[in-house]
Scaffold this motif. Structure first.
Motif, mmCIF file in Angstrom:
data_model
loop_
_atom_site.group_PDB
_atom_site.id
_atom_site.type_symbol
_atom_site.label_atom_id
_atom_site.label_comp_id
_atom_site.label_asym_id
_atom_site.label_seq_id
_atom_site.Cartn_x
_atom_site.Cartn_y
_atom_site.Cartn_z
ATOM 1 N N TYR A 1 50.556 55.362 30.106
ATOM 2 C CA TYR A 1 50.477 53.847 29.989
ATOM 3 C C TYR A 1 49.139 53.314 29.644
ATOM 4 O O TYR A 1 48.239 54.025 29.939
ATOM 5 C CB TYR A 1 51.422 53.338 30.793
ATOM 6 N N GLY A 2 48.994 51.922 29.378
ATOM 7 C CA GLY A 2 48.032 51.366 29.585
ATOM 8 C C GLY A 2 47.345 51.059 30.865
ATOM 9 O O GLY A 2 48.145 51.090 31.857
ATOM 10 N N VAL A 3 46.146 51.009 31.165
ATOM 11 C CA VAL A 3 45.349 50.781 32.461
ATOM 12 C C VAL A 3 45.012 49.265 32.458
ATOM 13 O O VAL A 3 44.089 48.906 31.289
ATOM 14 C CB VAL A 3 44.539 51.693 32.512
ATOM 15 N N SER A 4 45.104 48.799 33.327
ATOM 16 C CA SER A 4 44.721 47.381 33.612
ATOM 17 C C SER A 4 43.700 47.073 35.051
ATOM 18 O O SER A 4 43.932 48.001 36.042
ATOM 19 C CB SER A 4 45.729 46.410 33.904
ATOM 20 N N ALA A 5 42.719 46.496 34.935
ATOM 21 C CA ALA A 5 41.996 46.089 35.970
ATOM 22 C C ALA A 5 41.621 44.801 36.345
ATOM 23 O O ALA A 5 41.123 44.132 34.929
ATOM 24 C CB ALA A 5 40.542 47.005 35.868
ATOM 25 N N TYR A 6 41.754 44.095 37.304
ATOM 26 C CA TYR A 6 41.187 42.657 37.406
ATOM 27 C C TYR A 6 40.676 42.558 39.110
ATOM 28 O O TYR A 6 41.516 42.376 39.779
ATOM 29 C CB TYR A 6 42.003 41.674 37.070
ATOM 30 N N PRO A 7 39.396 43.008 39.112
ATOM 31 C CA PRO A 7 38.882 43.127 40.525
ATOM 32 C C PRO A 7 38.419 41.494 40.869
ATOM 33 O O PRO A 7 38.471 40.870 40.152
ATOM 34 C CB PRO A 7 37.682 43.963 40.326
ATOM 35 N N ASN A 8 38.102 41.777 42.250
ATOM 36 C CA ASN A 8 37.458 40.574 42.848
ATOM 37 C C ASN A 8 36.064 40.295 42.334
ATOM 38 O O ASN A 8 35.484 41.249 41.777
ATOM 39 C CB ASN A 8 37.401 40.723 44.311
ATOM 40 N N ALA A 9 35.262 39.110 42.587
ATOM 41 C CA ALA A 9 34.089 38.792 42.171
ATOM 42 C C ALA A 9 33.142 39.244 43.305
ATOM 43 O O ALA A 9 32.469 38.754 43.956
ATOM 44 C CB ALA A 9 33.815 37.562 42.080
ATOM 45 N N GLY A 10 33.069 40.778 43.359
ATOM 46 C CA GLY A 10 32.633 41.389 44.280
ATOM 47 C C GLY A 10 33.352 41.558 45.772
ATOM 48 O O GLY A 10 34.567 41.250 45.761
ATOM 49 N N LEU A 11 32.602 41.900 46.779
ATOM 50 C CA LEU A 11 33.112 41.918 48.055
ATOM 51 C C LEU A 11 32.733 40.518 48.684
ATOM 52 O O LEU A 11 31.815 40.029 48.486
ATOM 53 C CB LEU A 11 32.712 42.979 48.916
ATOM 54 N N PRO A 12 33.625 40.123 49.729
ATOM 55 C CA PRO A 12 33.711 38.834 50.329
ATOM 56 C C PRO A 12 32.339 38.761 51.301
ATOM 57 O O PRO A 12 31.969 39.697 51.758
ATOM 58 C CB PRO A 12 34.704 38.567 51.129
ATOM 59 N N ASN A 13 31.704 37.701 51.262
ATOM 60 C CA ASN A 13 30.660 37.524 52.325
ATOM 61 C C ASN A 13 31.109 37.322 53.753
ATOM 62 O O ASN A 13 32.210 37.104 53.914
ATOM 63 C CB ASN A 13 29.423 36.790 51.891
#
Length: 339
Positions: free
Chosen positions: A263-275
């Motif tokens: 199937y298709g692959v999706s990615a929507y990560p965070n804007a880096g790791l939280p401070n």
């Protein structure tokens, strides 16, 4: 093949960014969340972002429009907590149908307006179905490992109600997202499968899990490959990961999916790791440079952002992604060949 599938075979589709991050900029008060209709509600409503589709619909529509204008092909409905299970925290179980229907309608109206203005760049709406605040695989009580706060059937019924209202509201896709417990997701997929049969409707389905820590596993203990195998019995538009990690940390897990799935692959990560304050500091350019690795390795078909991302992040990602060809999708190739 549907129009969406045709486009997915030709280009990398861009998903929107965080709804919560954008809503924080409005600094809505308790009174804003309540509006006139819920001014006498017996419990606090501040933080119930899904309710804003009823009490502050213009803000929700504006956020969708900003993401589309930044380059998103798909926006998610404002329904992350749109089940009776999650809404029980606010004593709003009876509002679930309305919340999902109105959220879908708002997003679809914006998508339709922009598609009509520019038919060569159609816009789509994904009905967001979050994980709920209960888990079917694990006990919330360390002293009673066999206890479960929710059953599979309770989850199935709640998800079926949500999916039905989203479909009535006009969504193009159903997105089972931020999956930390695959059994919860399987209940959602079972419910969607029932609905598809009852409605004689072949609506595309996306599934997106979340890797919770450096061990590379979901909260219920599955690796990326185990997660994939657990849900691959259902025909999917895409499978992928979102939240918990930044773009860089997500790469090896996306490699597993890309190599193993048809199937298709999706990615929507965070804007880096939280401070230290729980905030996300990664700039749009920094995040876009990291997602470029997905593109260079041809790992993804759908790319967007989760916590801490804004239209600026989506614009930066879309700008880079437009120069890349999508990862080949075997399921769509087979579908095209047999058409």
């Amino acid at each position: 093949m549907s129009k969406l599938e045709e486009i997915l075979a030709e280009k990398i589709l861009i998903l929107d960014g965080a709804m919560g991050t954008m809503l924080q900029e409005y600094k809505f008060t308790e009174e804003d969340f309540r509006g006139d209709r819920f001014k006498d509600w017996p419990v606090s409503l501040q933080g119930n972002n899904d309710l804003l589709s009823i009490t502050q619909p213009e803000a929700i529509a504006t956020i969708h429009k900003k993401y589309f204008q930044a380059g998103a092909d798909i926006v998610e409905t404002n329904t992350f907590s749109g089940t009776t299970i999650a809404m029980a925290d606010y004593q709003m179980e009876e509002l679930v149908d309305e919340l999902n229907y109105e959220s879908a309608k708002i997003a679809k109206q914006v998508a339709t307006e922009l598609t009509e203005a520019n038919p060569d760049q159609p816009k789509f709406v994904a009905g967001a179905m979050g994980p709920t605040n209960k888990t079917a695989s694990m006990s919330p009580d360390v002293n009673d490992p066999g206890f479960r706060a929710i059953s599979f059937d309770e989850l199935r019924l709640a998800y079926k109600q949500q999916a039905s209202a989203l479909i009535r509201g006009g969504v193009d896709i159903l997105l089972v997202e931020t999956v930390f417990d695959t059994l919860n997701a399987k209940a959602a997929l079972f419910a969607i499968d029932e609905l598809k049969e009852e409605l004689n409707l072949d609506i595309p389905v996306m599934v997106s899990g979340t890797i919770t820590d450096a061990s590379g596993r979901t909260l219920s203990g599955q690796t990326a490959e185990a997660f994939l195998i657990s849900v691959s019995h259902i025909p999917l538009l895409s499978i992928g990961f979102n939240c918990a990690l930044g773009a860089k940390q997500l790469t090896p897990h996306l490699e597993v999916l890309s190599y193993k799935t048809q199937y298709g692959v999706s990615a929507y990560p965070n804007a880096g790791l939280p401070n230290a304050f729980g905030e996300y500091d990664e700039s749009p350019d920094e995040m876009a440079i990291q997602t470029k690795e997905y593109l260079d390795k041809s790992l993804v078909n759908i790319l967007g952002g989760c916590c801490g991302t804004t239209p600026a992040h989506i614009k930066a990602i879309a700008t880079i992604a437009k120069d890349y060809k999508p990862r080949p999708i075997k399921s769509l190739q087979h579908k095209k060949a047999s058409a």
